[in-house]
Design a protein around this motif. Sequence first.
Motif, PDB file in Angstrom:
ATOM      1  N   ASP A 278      37.595 -16.910   4.417  1.00 44.69           N
ATOM      2  CA  ASP A 278      38.010 -17.977   3.499  1.00 44.69           C
ATOM      3  C   ASP A 278      37.112 -19.204   3.693  1.00 44.69           C
ATOM      4  OD1 ASP A 278      39.297 -19.609   1.759  1.00 44.69           O
ATOM      5  OD2 ASP A 278      41.156 -19.758   2.920  1.00 44.69           O
TER       6      ASP A 278
ATOM      7  N   ARG B  72      35.213 -22.348   2.368  1.00 45.53           N
ATOM      8  CA  ARG B  72      35.455 -23.284   1.255  1.00 45.53           C
ATOM      9  C   ARG B  72      34.192 -24.041   0.848  1.00 45.53           C
ATOM     10  NH1 ARG B  72      41.074 -24.033   0.639  1.00 45.53           N
ATOM     11  NH2 ARG B  72      42.051 -22.174   1.530  1.00 45.53           N
TER      12      ARG B  72
ATOM     13  N   TYR C  81      34.591 -30.856   1.853  1.00 45.61           N
ATOM     14  CA  TYR C  81      35.554 -30.086   1.084  1.00 45.61           C
ATOM     15  C   TYR C  81      36.916 -30.782   1.163  1.00 45.61           C
ATOM     16  CZ  TYR C  81      38.428 -26.320  -0.706  1.00 45.61           C
ATOM     17  OH  TYR C  81      39.313 -25.600  -1.464  1.00 45.61           O
TER      18      TYR C  81
END
Lengths: 729, 113
Positions: A632, A634, A675
């Motif tokens: 995952d 980002r 992010y």
Amino acid sequence: MTITNGLTLKLSLGDVDGDGDLDAAVSQDAGFTKLLLNDGTGTFTLGQDLNDGINSNWSPEFGDFDNDGDLDLLLSKSSAQPNTLWLNDGNGNFTDSGQRLGSSATLGIGIGDLDGDGDLDFISANYNTDNQVWLNENVSLPYTQDFENDTWQGLVINKPQNFSIIDDGGNNKFQTDNSGLTGLSTAVLDSALMLPSTFEMSVEMTAVSGPDRWLDGFLIFDYQSPTDFKYAGMFNGQNQWVIGHYQGNFNDKVINNSLIINNDTPYTAHVRIEGSTVYLAVDGEFVLERTFSGPLNDGQAGIASYNAVTCFDNFEIGVEVDKGAPTDFPYMEDFTDGIADQIGYYGGNRWGISPVSGNNKLFFNGGNNFGLGVAFLENEFRLPNKFEFSATMASYSAAGFWNDGFLVFDYNGPNDFKYAGMFTGQDEWIIGHYQGNWGNRIATASRELYTNIEYTLHLKVDGDHVKLFVDGLPVVEGTFTNGIGEGKVGVAGYNSRTGFDNIVLDTTVDQGSPGLLPYSNNFDTQDAPGIYYYNKLAWGFSGSTNKYLRANTSYLTNPTRQLATAYFPLEQTTAPSDIEITAKVASKNGASSEHNGYVIFDYKHEFDFKYAGFDANTNQWVIGHYQGDWNDVRAMIDWDDTSRTINVNQWYSLNVTLTGTSVSLSVDGEFITSYDFGTALNQGGIGLALYKAFTWFDDFNISELVVPLAPSAFPLFENWDTEADELLI
Amino acid sequence: MNDGSGTFTDSGQALGNDQGRLVKLGDIDGDGDLDALTSNGSSTNTIRVWLNNGLAVFTDSGQTINIDGSNHRGLALGDLDGDGDLDLFATTYGDNDAVFLNDGSGTFHFIRR
């Protein structure tokens, strides 16, 4: 219509039975006050005879004195007799409250809320004695008074002219000034309630020096009259802490004169009354006790001063009052000397102290389905309502053993105690109430749990609420609706082989508790207090002159051991929203081909954290969310795109800033990427991580991000002389 | 803190000792609490004014309201002159009744009888 006859004096009208019409109460000089009930047409019938045994009635006065919505009756008396109060049940049925208020002829009554507390008080105009002010109060326990509202509400004082609220540097105190040797001042709890047989009181008191005065201060109890009460307090001039029975003088007392008592210095005096015994503690240290001949909860309780100017603050009465109470704190046992001080056992033959890698631990051996074992602290004093308790523990795997370990509190016996701990085999952290079985659980959290791994458990007990932290991070919390009582604290295992160490009990305990920023460590002392680890065995310190923190999981094949994290657990309630993290990170050549290093944040546990760092193999700087894998991602900057290389064996200075929900990564002063996760990032741990790699970390700092005020875009006047002049024209 | 259970305790204050006959409560000094006026018997025949500090601690205002030694007995408080404060109507035993106007501070001034 003849209703009554005789020596009728005064009457009052009021709807006593709630039927919407006005009824009457009439007083009779040679008889009792009578109720006359209206049927709604103005026709009255004789009702209740308010026979209180005092037949010189003067004036009946209606008022809702007990705040239950109906009209009660205050009966004043025309001779030297007490006034009486009758309470209405709402249907016009009156009951003598039993109170006898005053002793003189009261010809006038004024009813109103005199002290602003929402109920009806009254003043009696007395013909032959002082007019009196009667306050309607019934203070319940626990009672606390810090005097900050400029009141001493709830206390009845004997000399209003002597008492005042003073401002002591922004903190209000309650002062009585008996200078000039003006005798005794008392302030007692305004309550007709019987105190419980066991209760505690605490007050901070200061004897103020000056001319023409004594130097003293007291907590008083079993107050029967100004010449009959018990006291516990200080005579500063004699350096005496005393407990005694005042009977017009202070002769009857026991004394501890081993301490110096300073004038103009606040002392927190704490009294515990158990039946007929009184225990006095000062600033948390026990100093004196005395047993009287009878119970001590019969009279009123409060504070007093004699011939002195005494300041009081933070006065409390309750079944338990923590402030100033003596404790066994701090208690700390690491078993180094091979002795478990102040420890008692259930299942004693299964407990022992033995070393693990040279470090003594307390072991429970519950093999062969032995069942429960408890090691509990034999505390001398009761535990306060708020305390913290920590221990390290590991459950060891072996055939035929369960895997568990618990902190125990409110231990009243092997079939009644509360616990917070681990069922390692079930991968659960649990808080519950053991009553012969483990079924009564108030909170459970599922986590991957490991045998042979030492966890630091930290329990915060606050009243009936408990919160368990494991390795600095909150795991599970709950409230015992049936309360947490006076039981002991300890550690326990069940059918298990569990090792315990570093048992700490105190008002606040650092061990296992989350920490406050800033945090800074260059690891030169080869120590990292406040840092907790996942996969601790992989971590260590290295370096010759410059020491650093390092971890090596490159050689491990078990996937759950290939991750290694080291983190500082943030105290959630005080964590700033904007945080700056800096660390030097260098990837080394290990047994695997992996090369990575990360700053991690919002760390919940080893399967849930966010990260910002590098993977040298892919030549990428990444921001992501680890949830058991690294997929995952980002935000990512691939240095292949700019023909740059993330080098092995090179220190990189990572700067990770958390601003609310956003994270920004800079390296060696160069912005890389950022992010916005959309959720707050300051509620977990902050630390360092690697995966299946060999990585060095140094100069790790966490602090609140303070953004300097931006300089004004334009000076107000670039050219003061000309521009200002133009404005002035 | 206070459940107003109808349990009374003597605050220990003595609001005069001169044959108290009547007490009337009202906020005569405009500070939001109830002050007290007491009428007294033949020993002094004065009306006395007691000011509340808000905590039911009363201090003697020092006023001894009386006209020519009259025996004031009945008391009533009301805004008699429309200036927003409580004035005093006092009946007098054996003489004309009297009106005292409050200047707003709780000080009463005799007007007429």
